[in-house]
Design a protein around this motif. Structure first.
Motif, PDB file in Angstrom:
ATOM      1  N   ALA A 313       0.849  -1.085   0.191  1.00 18.81           N
ATOM      2  CA  ALA A 313       0.011  -0.069  -0.178  1.00 18.81           C
ATOM      3  C   ALA A 313       0.781   1.114   0.110  1.00 18.81           C
ATOM      4  CB  ALA A 313      -0.927  -0.013   1.256  1.00 18.81           C
ATOM      5  N   VAL A 314       0.355   2.205  -0.284  1.00 19.29           N
ATOM      6  CA  VAL A 314       0.893   3.632  -0.210  1.00 19.29           C
ATOM      7  C   VAL A 314       0.322   4.151   1.205  1.00 19.29           C
ATOM      8  CG1 VAL A 314       1.094   6.093  -1.048  1.00 19.29           C
ATOM      9  CG2 VAL A 314       0.873   4.260  -2.581  1.00 19.29           C
ATOM     10  N   VAL A 315       1.258   4.449   2.200  1.00 14.37           N
ATOM     11  CA  VAL A 315       0.813   4.839   3.612  1.00 14.37           C
ATOM     12  C   VAL A 315       1.394   6.092   3.791  1.00 14.37           C
ATOM     13  CG1 VAL A 315       1.399   4.268   6.034  1.00 14.37           C
ATOM     14  CG2 VAL A 315       1.272   2.433   4.414  1.00 14.37           C
ATOM     15  N   VAL A 316       0.746   6.975   3.973  1.00 11.42           N
ATOM     16  CA  VAL A 316       0.885   8.451   4.283  1.00 11.42           C
ATOM     17  C   VAL A 316       0.772   8.952   5.803  1.00 11.42           C
ATOM     18  CG1 VAL A 316       0.586  10.911   3.637  1.00 11.42           C
ATOM     19  CG2 VAL A 316      -0.031   9.034   1.875  1.00 11.42           C
ATOM     20  N   VAL A 317       1.707   9.455   6.317  1.00 11.35           N
ATOM     21  CA  VAL A 317       1.784   9.700   7.713  1.00 11.35           C
ATOM     22  C   VAL A 317       1.643  11.234   7.832  1.00 11.35           C
ATOM     23  CG1 VAL A 317       3.030   9.380   9.979  1.00 11.35           C
ATOM     24  CG2 VAL A 317       3.143   7.813   8.257  1.00 11.35           C
ATOM     25  N   ALA A 341       5.140  -2.092   3.336  1.00 15.69           N
ATOM     26  CA  ALA A 341       4.331  -0.819   2.194  1.00 15.69           C
ATOM     27  C   ALA A 341       4.980  -0.888   0.971  1.00 15.69           C
ATOM     28  CB  ALA A 341       4.254   0.246   3.001  1.00 15.69           C
ATOM     29  N   HIS A 342       4.312  -0.470  -0.034  1.00 20.37           N
ATOM     30  CA  HIS A 342       5.038  -0.051  -1.490  1.00 20.37           C
ATOM     31  C   HIS A 342       5.709   1.154  -1.351  1.00 20.37           C
ATOM     32  CE1 HIS A 342       5.571   0.068  -5.630  1.00 20.37           C
ATOM     33  NE2 HIS A 342       4.932   1.361  -5.458  1.00 20.37           N
ATOM     34  N   THR A 343       5.221   2.103  -0.724  1.00 22.42           N
ATOM     35  CA  THR A 343       5.677   3.497  -0.556  1.00 22.42           C
ATOM     36  C   THR A 343       5.351   4.044   0.801  1.00 22.42           C
ATOM     37  OG1 THR A 343       5.587   3.859  -2.939  1.00 22.42           O
ATOM     38  CG2 THR A 343       5.750   5.886  -1.763  1.00 22.42           C
ATOM     39  N   VAL A 344       6.085   4.924   1.635  1.00 21.21           N
ATOM     40  CA  VAL A 344       5.738   5.511   2.630  1.00 21.21           C
ATOM     41  C   VAL A 344       6.084   6.803   2.615  1.00 21.21           C
ATOM     42  CG1 VAL A 344       6.478   5.557   5.073  1.00 21.21           C
ATOM     43  CG2 VAL A 344       6.277   3.245   4.127  1.00 21.21           C
ATOM     44  N   LEU A 345       5.126   7.791   2.591  1.00 11.33           N
ATOM     45  CA  LEU A 345       5.453   8.993   2.604  1.00 11.33           C
ATOM     46  C   LEU A 345       5.101   9.868   4.072  1.00 11.33           C
ATOM     47  CD1 LEU A 345       3.659   9.949  -0.718  1.00 11.33           C
ATOM     48  CD2 LEU A 345       5.744   9.650  -0.538  1.00 11.33           C
ATOM     49  N   TRP A 346       5.791  10.800   4.551  1.00 18.00           N
ATOM     50  CA  TRP A 346       5.757  11.593   5.602  1.00 18.00           C
ATOM     51  C   TRP A 346       5.454  12.933   5.436  1.00 18.00           C
ATOM     52  CZ3 TRP A 346       6.828   9.061  10.711  1.00 18.00           C
ATOM     53  CH2 TRP A 346       6.469  10.287  11.820  1.00 18.00           C
ATOM     54  N   VAL A 347       4.155  13.613   5.786  1.00 16.33           N
ATOM     55  CA  VAL A 347       3.942  14.749   5.660  1.00 16.33           C
ATOM     56  C   VAL A 347       3.821  15.503   6.784  1.00 16.33           C
ATOM     57  CG1 VAL A 347       1.910  16.349   4.606  1.00 16.33           C
ATOM     58  CG2 VAL A 347       2.323  13.926   3.737  1.00 16.33           C
ATOM     59  N   THR A 381       0.139  22.384  -1.257  1.00 18.43           N
ATOM     60  CA  THR A 381       1.015  21.316  -0.891  1.00 18.43           C
ATOM     61  C   THR A 381       0.372  19.858  -0.804  1.00 18.43           C
ATOM     62  OG1 THR A 381       0.955  21.755   1.463  1.00 18.43           O
ATOM     63  CG2 THR A 381       2.774  22.677   0.381  1.00 18.43           C
ATOM     64  N   LEU A 382      -1.001  20.038  -0.445  1.00 20.00           N
ATOM     65  CA  LEU A 382      -1.719  18.826  -0.350  1.00 20.00           C
ATOM     66  C   LEU A 382      -2.220  18.173  -1.893  1.00 20.00           C
ATOM     67  CD1 LEU A 382      -4.422  19.526   2.519  1.00 20.00           C
ATOM     68  CD2 LEU A 382      -2.228  18.201   2.803  1.00 20.00           C
ATOM     69  N   GLU A 383      -2.324  19.282  -2.775  1.00 15.73           N
ATOM     70  CA  GLU A 383      -2.389  18.782  -4.148  1.00 15.73           C
ATOM     71  C   GLU A 383      -1.210  18.262  -4.781  1.00 15.73           C
ATOM     72  OE1 GLU A 383      -3.391  22.570  -5.936  1.00 15.73           O
ATOM     73  OE2 GLU A 383      -5.451  22.386  -5.499  1.00 15.73           O
ATOM     74  N   ARG A 384      -0.005  18.576  -4.342  1.00 14.34           N
ATOM     75  CA  ARG A 384       1.213  18.018  -4.718  1.00 14.34           C
ATOM     76  C   ARG A 384       1.300  16.687  -4.030  1.00 14.34           C
ATOM     77  NH1 ARG A 384       3.349  23.410  -4.623  1.00 14.34           N
ATOM     78  NH2 ARG A 384       3.955  23.124  -2.407  1.00 14.34           N
ATOM     79  N   LEU A 385       0.807  16.371  -2.863  1.00  8.75           N
ATOM     80  CA  LEU A 385       0.866  15.124  -2.189  1.00  8.75           C
ATOM     81  C   LEU A 385       0.014  14.102  -3.196  1.00  8.75           C
ATOM     82  CD1 LEU A 385       1.207  12.936   0.153  1.00  8.75           C
ATOM     83  CD2 LEU A 385      -0.771  14.337   1.494  1.00  8.75           C
ATOM     84  N   LEU A 386      -1.073  14.719  -3.378  1.00  5.73           N
ATOM     85  CA  LEU A 386      -1.958  13.875  -4.315  1.00  5.73           C
ATOM     86  C   LEU A 386      -1.250  12.952  -5.663  1.00  5.73           C
ATOM     87  CD1 LEU A 386      -5.493  15.518  -4.217  1.00  5.73           C
ATOM     88  CD2 LEU A 386      -4.874  13.384  -2.970  1.00  5.73           C
ATOM     89  N   ARG A 387      -0.245  14.162  -6.239  1.00  3.26           N
ATOM     90  CA  ARG A 387       0.370  13.690  -7.293  1.00  3.26           C
ATOM     91  C   ARG A 387       1.621  12.867  -6.943  1.00  3.26           C
ATOM     92  NH1 ARG A 387      -0.630  19.567  -8.711  1.00  3.26           N
ATOM     93  NH2 ARG A 387       1.453  20.091  -7.777  1.00  3.26           N
ATOM     94  N   GLU A 388       1.939  12.960  -5.842  1.00  2.79           N
ATOM     95  CA  GLU A 388       3.060  12.043  -5.210  1.00  2.79           C
ATOM     96  C   GLU A 388       2.333  10.633  -5.168  1.00  2.79           C
ATOM     97  OE1 GLU A 388       6.149  11.872  -4.898  1.00  2.79           O
ATOM     98  OE2 GLU A 388       6.581  14.027  -5.396  1.00  2.79           O
ATOM     99  N   VAL A 389       0.983  10.540  -4.429  1.00  6.09           N
ATOM    100  CA  VAL A 389       0.382   9.342  -4.268  1.00  6.09           C
ATOM    101  C   VAL A 389      -0.012   8.650  -5.653  1.00  6.09           C
ATOM    102  CG1 VAL A 389      -1.686   8.387  -3.451  1.00  6.09           C
ATOM    103  CG2 VAL A 389      -0.546   9.878  -2.067  1.00  6.09           C
ATOM    104  N   ARG A 390      -0.407   9.514  -6.788  1.00  6.90           N
ATOM    105  CA  ARG A 390      -1.023   8.891  -8.086  1.00  6.90           C
ATOM    106  C   ARG A 390       0.336   8.141  -8.631  1.00  6.90           C
ATOM    107  NH1 ARG A 390      -1.376  13.474 -11.914  1.00  6.90           N
ATOM    108  NH2 ARG A 390       1.020  13.422 -11.577  1.00  6.90           N
ATOM    109  N   ASP A 391       1.438   8.931  -8.380  1.00  4.71           N
ATOM    110  CA  ASP A 391       2.875   8.369  -9.145  1.00  4.71           C
ATOM    111  C   ASP A 391       3.544   7.511  -8.247  1.00  4.71           C
ATOM    112  OD1 ASP A 391       2.249  10.168 -11.149  1.00  4.71           O
ATOM    113  OD2 ASP A 391       3.532  11.938 -10.337  1.00  4.71           O
ATOM    114  N   ALA A 392       2.842   6.890  -7.295  1.00  2.68           N
ATOM    115  CA  ALA A 392       3.910   5.957  -6.233  1.00  2.68           C
ATOM    116  C   ALA A 392       3.974   4.754  -7.146  1.00  2.68           C
ATOM    117  CB  ALA A 392       3.206   5.732  -5.145  1.00  2.68           C
TER     118      ALA A 392
END
Length: 392
Positions: A313-317, A341-347, A381-392
């Motif tokens: 999964a893509v996990v965002v903290v 996880a597949h990708t871990v992002l920390w916001v 910055t949240l819109e950029r986060l959505l792009r990061e999730v999309r491209d994960a």
């Protein structure tokens, strides 16, 4: 003998042409246009699988495709799975078939509620001419400014505008390969379909069948810190989580982190944002309390993550990294999460500020096990986060 009566549109693949003076006309073979229409709906996010597309084609065979109303309802009743699909279906229908809107064709349309942003400097009614133009210019300028404002420093009026802007976000989920196969022109040999073709052909392998793995949305897990240090951002982040959940309810999970772990996915699946926030607020008992990130992440992995929610999964903290518990425990659990996880992002909302350094105790131990540290202090910055999730 030639037949000149089949096509009245002068060429093209679209099934309906709305440029004629007396109504819509239909090409001789509307199938290519209808296939393209279903593909456009799939790109818009509608679940147009082969069963729904087959039902759509069956319905089209029983109607007069020259009637825009009948064609509209045939697709709406077979290709739409959720009330949220209707605005996207209406937009795609109007764009694909002749460029006229569904309202112009006399069709009943469920219009999507758009965010209408008034100027933050005041409200005015009855303006006209230059005043109205200036008002629109000020409103557009205010929206752009609001997108870059820090979520923790907004006024009450700005927060109300931001809630409307959240509803304009359109999350796109990353894809992953499924274990299920789909027919393909090339790829791995499909023994089952090949043997069936052999049996139908009297035992001769006249045609080989191939298959490829299907794709499906990758699960997204949001872990939102609602401790006291994150209080200015918690409401906005939960509203953002509500938008993501509503975009793909079956593949999104949301948990809050504080002194305890709380699962709020079901509460955020409600369609109305205010009801969803009330339900989530009622479920979270430790809002604006302390922070025990290591313990809450461990509970998440033990009860849900290890069993499947975090796998691939893509996990965002979402957290500022202030840890009142054992930082060594947080480091161990983040390493464990990274293996699953597949990708871990920390916001971190503070990461967008000039001169920020990740020196907080929680961030320092978690950073080696994170794919990327992102800012999350504004709508932009949240819109950029959505792009990061999309491209994960």
């Amino acid at each position: 003998m030639s037949d000149n009566t089949g096509d009245t549109t002068g060429g093209g693949d679209s099934a309906v042409d709305g440029t004629a003076g007396g109504g819509n006309t239909v090409v001789a073979d509307p199938l290519p246009g209808l296939v393209g229409f279903t593909a456009a709906l799939r790109e818009a996010g509608l679940p147009c699988d082969r069963h729904r597309v087959g039902a759509y084609f069956d319905a089209v065979e029983r109607i007069d495709v020259g009637e825009a109303t009948q064609l509209y309802w045939a697709g709406r009743l077979t290709l739409c799975a959720d009330p949220d699909d209707l605005p996207r279906y209406d937009e795609a229908f109007a764009s694909w078939f002749g460029g006229e809107s569904a309202a112009d064709a006399g069709l009943p349309v469920r219009r999507e509620q758009r965010a209408r942003i008034a100027p933050l400097t005041g409200e005015g009614d009855g303006e006209s001419g230059e005043e109205a133009g200036e008002q629109l210019s000020v409103a557009a300028s205010d929206v752009e400014l609001l997108r870059d404002r820090d979520l923790g420093e907004l006024t009450d009026s700005e927060r109300r505008h931001l809630r409307e802007l959240f509803q304009t976000l359109r999350p796109v989920f990353p894809r992953r390969r499924s274990s299920r196969l789909r027919p393909a022109h090339r790829g791995a040999l499909d023994p089952r379909r090949t043997f069936r073709a052999m049996i139908a052909g009297g035992g001769e392998p006249a045609r080989l069948a191939y298959a490829r793995k299907r794709t499906r949305p990758r699960r997204v897990v949001l872990l939102v810190d609602v401790s006291g240090s994150m209080k200015p951002y918690a409401d906005s982040l939960l509203r953002f989580a509500h938008v993501v959940v509503r975009a793909q309810p079956a593949d999104t999970e949301v948990f809050t982190l504080g002194t305890r772990l709380t699962r709020v996915s079901r509460a955020l699946r409600q369609r109305d944002p205010e009801r969803a926030m009330l339900a989530a607020g009622g479920a979270v008992a430790d809002f604006a309390g302390g922070t025990r990130l290591g313990e809450t992440v461990r509970v998440f992995l033990d009860r849900w993550g290890q069993r499947g929610l975090a796998r691939r999964a893509v996990v965002v903290v979402f957290s500022d990294g202030w840890e009142r518990g054992d930082t060594a425990l947080l480091g161990e659990q983040m390493a464990r999460l990274r293996r699953l996880a597949h990708t871990v992002l920390w916001v971190n909302p503070h990461a967008g500020r000039e001169g920020y350094e990740p020196v907080q105790s929680g961030i320092a131990v978690a950073l080696p096990h994170v794919d990327r540290l992102l800012a999350g202090h504004s709508l932009a910055t949240l819109e950029r986060l959505l792009r990061e999730v999309r491209d994960a």
